[in-house]
Write an enzyme that holds these catalytic residues in place. Structure first.
Site, short mmCIF file in Angstrom:
data_model
loop_
_atom_site.label_atom_id
_atom_site.label_comp_id
_atom_site.label_asym_id
_atom_site.label_seq_id
_atom_site.Cartn_x
_atom_site.Cartn_y
_atom_site.Cartn_z
N HIS A 27 43.22 33.74 48.33
CA HIS A 27 43.08 34.21 49.71
C HIS A 27 41.99 33.47 50.49
O HIS A 27 41.13 34.07 51.14
CB HIS A 27 42.98 35.74 49.83
CG HIS A 27 41.87 36.44 49.11
ND1 HIS A 27 40.57 36.06 49.21
CD2 HIS A 27 41.88 37.53 48.31
CE1 HIS A 27 39.83 36.89 48.51
NE2 HIS A 27 40.59 37.77 47.94
N HIS A 81 42.74 49.18 40.88
CA HIS A 81 42.53 48.58 42.21
C HIS A 81 43.89 48.23 42.79
O HIS A 81 44.72 47.63 42.12
CB HIS A 81 41.65 47.33 42.01
CG HIS A 81 41.31 46.56 43.23
ND1 HIS A 81 41.23 47.12 44.48
CD2 HIS A 81 41.02 45.24 43.39
CE1 HIS A 81 40.89 46.17 45.35
NE2 HIS A 81 40.76 45.02 44.71
N ASP A 170 37.56 44.02 39.46
CA ASP A 170 37.07 42.81 40.13
C ASP A 170 35.58 42.55 39.90
O ASP A 170 35.14 41.39 39.97
CB ASP A 170 37.35 42.90 41.64
CG ASP A 170 38.78 42.45 41.98
OD1 ASP A 170 39.33 41.63 41.22
OD2 ASP A 170 39.32 42.92 42.99
N HIS A 229 39.32 39.27 36.15
CA HIS A 229 39.42 37.82 36.35
C HIS A 229 38.45 37.11 35.42
O HIS A 229 37.29 37.51 35.31
CB HIS A 229 39.04 37.43 37.79
CG HIS A 229 39.91 38.04 38.84
ND1 HIS A 229 41.18 37.61 39.11
CD2 HIS A 229 39.67 39.05 39.71
CE1 HIS A 229 41.69 38.33 40.10
NE2 HIS A 229 40.79 39.22 40.47
FE LIG Z 1 40.27 42.78 44.70
FE LIG Z 2 41.07 40.75 41.91
#
Ligand SMILES: [Fe+2]
Ligand SMILES: [Fe+2]
Ligand SMILES: Cc1cc2nc3c(=O)[nH]c(=O)nc-3n(C[C@H](O)[C@H](O)[C@H](O)COP(=O)(O)O)c2cc1C
Length: 403
Positions: A27, A81, A170, A229
């Site tokens: 993004h 999330h 995250d 991640h």
């Molecule tokens: Fe996120």
């Molecule tokens: Fe993420």
């Protein structure tokens, strides 16, 4: 085949995510090292899946799960999330695991309802959970922790009490594609985690500090932090939690960051002289041309710099477009306690400095010296002035360093 089993990160707990080797842009955040979406499967009396992956990879995730158990047997799906990189394979899972129950925070549930109306949200058996809610899997207990604004309102984490593993979603992530799964198996993990923090979590420093306090209150002291991640923290748990504390507090070092762009090289000449002067003062210096460097890396440089000098030529009565774009990006990330200086070259009416000043007011940085402009080309006396400014900026950087 047994040897194709996905990595077992603790007894009965598997990594079933995917590595996105070709991810170069997340993004808008440049990811030259690629990335991963980590999902985890816990096999106990009940089988739980923690988070999913980007929809385009749902087949790969299902295949990985199949190497351990039939995905139809999944009892619980935890959605920490609602952002698409973690939730967009939930429809694929719910289609296969027809008896599975879904768990999310209250805002998570609302977000899932909005995103997945057409994918069957109405048919899903979903339960809202909050901080402290526990879910028994048999031998293991999951405890949920709301991590509000780390980095979305719905963000949640899941803690396995017996194994002391925190599935942090995250928070504590890094964008890196690797076949390794642990922090002690890769290089530069702190640098990658810092770049991630600077581009994703920087605006939420006060929430990060609150969250770290909440972990203590809840008596959560993880032996492993498994983010959504990048690699899992097992050796560096304490190190990364402490680093989050420092970044959230806005710590900086005696460093001058010079950010600029240029059309015909005049602003660049000024930038180079400022760098030279700052170097002479003995501080760390970085120079970043905005069309030649990733903005996400430049944000990491800015996070721990105490002084930033920004240079732009005037283009069409205003600042150069990359400077405008970067300042806009930077403002949103709200770096704290920075001092700044502006410079640039113009041809006739000028305008870049004025435009930058307006932006910098919004950013709430503190101006340390009057801006410097040259008409068309800097001559020796201008260069000398720039070197002197650089030296002074270095001195200010030393005074403004915060720890
Ligand atoms: Fe996120
Ligand atoms: Fe993420
Ligand atoms: C496309 C373009 C638009 C420009 N618009 C303006 C302007 O509106 N006002 C001005 O003072 N100078 C303007 N200039 C002149 C530049 O600001 C001047 O050449 C300056 O020295 C460039 O600095 P640089 O070498 O760092 O690119 C423009 C130059 C270009 C190439």
């Amino acid at each position: 085949m047994d040897d194709h089993k996905p990595p077992e990160i603790a007894s009965g707990i598997y990594w079933v995510g995917v590595v996105d080797w070709n991810l170069r842009d997340f993004h808008g955040y440049q990811t030259p090292k690629g990335g991963s979406y980590n999902a985890y499967l816990i096999v106990d009396e009940k089988i739980a899946l923690i988070d999913t992956v980007k929809a385009q990879f749902s087949g790969e995730m299902l295949e990985r799960i199949s190497q351990i158990v039939d995905p139809a047997r999944i009892d619980y799906v935890i959605s920490n999330h609602v952002e698409m990189d973690h939730s967009s394979s939930i429809p694929a899972i719910m289609d296969v695991a027809t008896n599975a129950k879904l768990f999310a925070s209250s805002k998570g549930q609302a977000g899932l309802a909005e995103y997945y109306k057409e994918e069957g949200f109405d048919k899903w058996d979903i339960e809202v959970v909050g901080t402290g809610t526990e879910l028994s899997l048999g031998k293991r207990t999951l405890m949920f922790i709301e991590a509000t604004m780390l980095h979305w309102p719905d963000s949640m984490q899941t803690y396995v009490k017996e194994d002391r593993i925190l599935f942090s979603n995250d928070a504590f992530g890094q964008h890196v594609a690797t076949s390794k799964r642990f922090d002690d198996e890769v290089e530069d993990v702190m640098e990658d985690a810092g770049i991630y923090y600077a581009n994703i979590l920087l605006p939420f420093g006060s929430q990060v500090l609150k969250y770290v306090g909440k972990l203590k209150e809840l008596d959560v002291s993880p032996s492993m932090i498994a983010p959504a991640h990048g690699v899992i923290w097992r050796k560096g748990v304490q190190r990364i939690v402490e680093a989050y504390g420092r970044w959230a507090h806005g710590d900086s070092v005696a460093k001058v960051l010079v950010i600029y762009d240029t059309m015909w090289g005049s602003t660049e000449k000024m930038a180079l002289e400022i760098v030279e002067g700052a170097r002479e003062s003995g501080v760390e210096v970085r120079l970043r041309h905005l069309r030649k460097n990733d903005w996400s890396m430049t944000m990491k440089e800015l996070m721990d710099a105490s002084v930033v000098a920004i240079g732009s030529p005037t283009m069409n009565n205003g600042m150069f477009f990359t400077i405008a774009g970067f300042l806009n990006y930077m403002k949103g990330l709200r770096p704290k306690d920075k001092k700044y200086f502006l410079f640039g070259s113009y041809g006739w009416g000028g305008g870049a400095i004025k435009a930058m000043e307006k932006e910098m007011e919004d950013a709430r940085f503190e101006l340390v010296m009057e801006s410097m402009q040259v008409k068309f080309r800097p001559y020796e006396e201008d260069k000398e002035a720039c070197r002197n400014i650089g030296y002074k900026l270095g001195e200010i950087a030393k005074e403004n360093a915060k720890s």
